[in-house]
Design a protein around this motif. Structure first.
Motif, PDB file in Angstrom:
ATOM      1  N   THR A   7       0.827  -1.200   0.000  1.00 36.97           N
ATOM      2  CA  THR A   7       0.000   0.000   0.000  1.00 36.97           C
ATOM      3  C   THR A   7       0.865   1.255   0.000  1.00 36.97           C
ATOM      4  O   THR A   7       2.034   1.215   0.375  1.00 36.97           O
ATOM      5  CB  THR A   7      -0.935   0.023   1.241  1.00 36.97           C
ATOM      6  N   SER A   8       0.250   2.360  -0.407  1.00 32.06           N
ATOM      7  CA  SER A   8       0.856   3.676  -0.240  1.00 32.06           C
ATOM      8  C   SER A   8      -0.087   4.562   0.580  1.00 32.06           C
ATOM      9  O   SER A   8       0.163   5.742   0.748  1.00 32.06           O
ATOM     10  CB  SER A   8       1.157   4.319  -1.602  1.00 32.06           C
ATOM     11  N   ASN A   9      -1.150   3.972   1.113  1.00 31.30           N
ATOM     12  CA  ASN A   9      -2.151   4.683   1.907  1.00 31.30           C
ATOM     13  C   ASN A   9      -1.581   5.031   3.279  1.00 31.30           C
ATOM     14  O   ASN A   9      -1.277   4.142   4.075  1.00 31.30           O
ATOM     15  CB  ASN A   9      -3.408   3.820   2.033  1.00 31.30           C
ATOM     16  N   HIS A  10      -1.464   6.316   3.557  1.00 34.34           N
ATOM     17  CA  HIS A  10      -0.854   6.783   4.801  1.00 34.34           C
ATOM     18  C   HIS A  10      -1.602   6.283   6.037  1.00 34.34           C
ATOM     19  O   HIS A  10      -0.977   5.861   7.009  1.00 34.34           O
ATOM     20  CB  HIS A  10      -0.779   8.302   4.824  1.00 34.34           C
ATOM     21  N   ASN A  11      -2.928   6.332   6.001  1.00 29.48           N
ATOM     22  CA  ASN A  11      -3.711   5.896   7.161  1.00 29.48           C
ATOM     23  C   ASN A  11      -3.546   4.400   7.427  1.00 29.48           C
ATOM     24  O   ASN A  11      -3.462   3.976   8.576  1.00 29.48           O
ATOM     25  CB  ASN A  11      -5.189   6.241   6.986  1.00 29.48           C
ATOM     26  N   GLU A  12      -3.487   3.624   6.381  1.00 29.62           N
ATOM     27  CA  GLU A  12      -3.297   2.176   6.529  1.00 29.62           C
ATOM     28  C   GLU A  12      -1.921   1.865   7.128  1.00 29.62           C
ATOM     29  O   GLU A  12      -1.786   1.008   7.999  1.00 29.62           O
ATOM     30  CB  GLU A  12      -3.460   1.495   5.166  1.00 29.62           C
ATOM     31  N   ILE A  13      -0.904   2.578   6.689  1.00 25.64           N
ATOM     32  CA  ILE A  13       0.456   2.381   7.209  1.00 25.64           C
ATOM     33  C   ILE A  13       0.519   2.771   8.683  1.00 25.64           C
ATOM     34  O   ILE A  13       1.055   2.023   9.507  1.00 25.64           O
ATOM     35  CB  ILE A  13       1.477   3.191   6.382  1.00 25.64           C
ATOM     36  N   LYS A  14      -0.045   3.927   9.024  1.00 28.49           N
ATOM     37  CA  LYS A  14      -0.045   4.381  10.422  1.00 28.49           C
ATOM     38  C   LYS A  14      -0.797   3.400  11.318  1.00 28.49           C
ATOM     39  O   LYS A  14      -0.344   3.090  12.418  1.00 28.49           O
ATOM     40  CB  LYS A  14      -0.676   5.770  10.529  1.00 28.49           C
ATOM     41  N   GLN A  15      -1.930   2.905  10.848  1.00 25.69           N
ATOM     42  CA  GLN A  15      -2.725   1.968  11.642  1.00 25.69           C
ATOM     43  C   GLN A  15      -1.964   0.665  11.862  1.00 25.69           C
ATOM     44  O   GLN A  15      -1.929   0.133  12.969  1.00 25.69           O
ATOM     45  CB  GLN A  15      -4.072   1.688  10.942  1.00 25.69           C
ATOM     46  N   TRP A  16      -1.327   0.148  10.816  1.00 27.55           N
ATOM     47  CA  TRP A  16      -0.553  -1.089  10.925  1.00 27.55           C
ATOM     48  C   TRP A  16       0.555  -0.913  11.959  1.00 27.55           C
ATOM     49  O   TRP A  16       0.755  -1.758  12.824  1.00 27.55           O
ATOM     50  CB  TRP A  16       0.024  -1.448   9.551  1.00 27.55           C
ATOM     51  N   ALA A  17       1.275   0.209  11.878  1.00 21.94           N
ATOM     52  CA  ALA A  17       2.366   0.476  12.813  1.00 21.94           C
ATOM     53  C   ALA A  17       1.836   0.629  14.242  1.00 21.94           C
ATOM     54  O   ALA A  17       2.389   0.048  15.185  1.00 21.94           O
ATOM     55  CB  ALA A  17       3.124   1.731  12.390  1.00 21.94           C
ATOM     56  N   LYS A  18       0.775   1.388  14.401  1.00 26.28           N
ATOM     57  CA  LYS A  18       0.205   1.643  15.724  1.00 26.28           C
ATOM     58  C   LYS A  18      -0.225   0.341  16.405  1.00 26.28           C
ATOM     59  O   LYS A  18       0.012   0.151  17.598  1.00 26.28           O
ATOM     60  CB  LYS A  18      -0.988   2.590  15.589  1.00 26.28           C
ATOM     61  N   GLU A  19      -0.844  -0.553  15.653  1.00 24.48           N
ATOM     62  CA  GLU A  19      -1.300  -1.833  16.211  1.00 24.48           C
ATOM     63  C   GLU A  19      -0.148  -2.670  16.752  1.00 24.48           C
ATOM     64  O   GLU A  19      -0.347  -3.538  17.588  1.00 24.48           O
ATOM     65  CB  GLU A  19      -2.043  -2.634  15.140  1.00 24.48           C
ATOM     66  N   ARG A  20       1.061  -2.398  16.278  1.00 23.68           N
ATOM     67  CA  ARG A  20       2.243  -3.170  16.668  1.00 23.68           C
ATOM     68  C   ARG A  20       3.196  -2.392  17.565  1.00 23.68           C
ATOM     69  O   ARG A  20       4.294  -2.839  17.861  1.00 23.68           O
ATOM     70  CB  ARG A  20       2.963  -3.637  15.403  1.00 23.68           C
ATOM     71  N   GLY A  21       2.809  -1.187  17.939  1.00 24.46           N
ATOM     72  CA  GLY A  21       3.667  -0.351  18.779  1.00 24.46           C
ATOM     73  C   GLY A  21       4.788   0.306  18.000  1.00 24.46           C
ATOM     74  O   GLY A  21       5.808   0.687  18.572  1.00 24.46           O
ATOM     75  N   GLY A  22       4.605   0.451  16.680  1.00 25.00           N
ATOM     76  CA  GLY A  22       5.632   1.030  15.822  1.00 25.00           C
ATOM     77  C   GLY A  22       5.539   2.539  15.730  1.00 25.00           C
ATOM     78  O   GLY A  22       4.458   3.116  15.839  1.00 25.00           O
ATOM     79  N   VAL A  23       6.690   3.163  15.533  1.00 27.77           N
ATOM     80  CA  VAL A  23       6.770   4.611  15.366  1.00 27.77           C
ATOM     81  C   VAL A  23       7.598   4.925  14.123  1.00 27.77           C
ATOM     82  O   VAL A  23       8.483   4.154  13.743  1.00 27.77           O
ATOM     83  CB  VAL A  23       7.403   5.292  16.606  1.00 27.77           C
ATOM     84  N   PRO A  24       7.338   6.064  13.476  1.00 25.81           N
ATOM     85  CA  PRO A  24       8.133   6.446  12.308  1.00 25.81           C
ATOM     86  C   PRO A  24       9.545   6.828  12.755  1.00 25.81           C
ATOM     87  O   PRO A  24       9.733   7.477  13.782  1.00 25.81           O
ATOM     88  CB  PRO A  24       7.373   7.646  11.744  1.00 25.81           C
ATOM     89  N   ALA A  25      10.519   6.400  11.980  1.00 18.15           N
ATOM     90  CA  ALA A  25      11.913   6.671  12.335  1.00 18.15           C
ATOM     91  C   ALA A  25      12.760   6.784  11.074  1.00 18.15           C
ATOM     92  O   ALA A  25      12.327   6.452   9.981  1.00 18.15           O
ATOM     93  CB  ALA A  25      12.449   5.550  13.226  1.00 18.15           C
ATOM     94  N   ARG A  26      13.977   7.262  11.308  1.00 16.48           N
ATOM     95  CA  ARG A  26      14.973   7.280  10.239  1.00 16.48           C
ATOM     96  C   ARG A  26      16.272   6.750  10.823  1.00 16.48           C
ATOM     97  O   ARG A  26      16.496   6.776  12.041  1.00 16.48           O
ATOM     98  CB  ARG A  26      15.180   8.679   9.683  1.00 16.48           C
ATOM     99  N   VAL A  27      17.143   6.298   9.946  1.00 14.13           N
ATOM    100  CA  VAL A  27      18.459   5.845  10.373  1.00 14.13           C
ATOM    101  C   VAL A  27      19.292   7.086  10.666  1.00 14.13           C
ATOM    102  O   VAL A  27      19.389   7.984   9.816  1.00 14.13           O
ATOM    103  CB  VAL A  27      19.117   4.961   9.289  1.00 14.13           C
ATOM    104  N   LYS A  28      19.853   7.156  11.866  1.00 13.74           N
ATOM    105  CA  LYS A  28      20.678   8.309  12.247  1.00 13.74           C
ATOM    106  C   LYS A  28      21.845   8.465  11.282  1.00 13.74           C
ATOM    107  O   LYS A  28      22.407   7.473  10.808  1.00 13.74           O
ATOM    108  CB  LYS A  28      21.230   8.133  13.665  1.00 13.74           C
TER     109      LYS A  28
END
Length: 93
Positions: A7-28
């Motif tokens: 998917t490229s759907n932002h809401n779907e990606i956020k929901q999938w991450a949230k359900e798993r305790g995921g947060v957006p990040a980048r490699v330092k």
């Protein structure tokens, strides 16, 4: 058998991450200025070594996601039925 979704759907990606305790990040150490760098979904509860990742806002995450024309390839469940955190970013076709 486990299957992958894309998917490229932002809401779907956020929901999938949230359900798993995921947060957006980048490699330092990647990106500069307006470039967020190499994107990741980070799962702090499942990771002992997070020194190489830096949490960023969903806004910055999706800005970089769209600029690089990425899709999100992900898995809902593992083959044993457990919730999966498998994901990767791929070029949109």
């Amino acid at each position: 058998m486990s299957t992958s979704n894309q998917t490229s759907n932002h809401n779907e990606i956020k929901q999938w991450a949230k359900e798993r305790g995921g947060v957006p990040a980048r490699v330092k150490g990647t990106g500069n200025g307006e470039d967020a760098g190499i994107l990741r979904i980070h799962f702090p509860e499942h990771s002992e070594h997070n020194d190489d990742l830096e949490e960023i806002s969903w806004e910055d995450f999706f800005e970089e996601f769209e600029e690089n024309k990425l899709d999100f390839l992900f898995q809902e469940k593992k083959s044993d039925g457990e919730q999966s955190t498998f994901h990767k970013f791929i070029q949109r076709k």
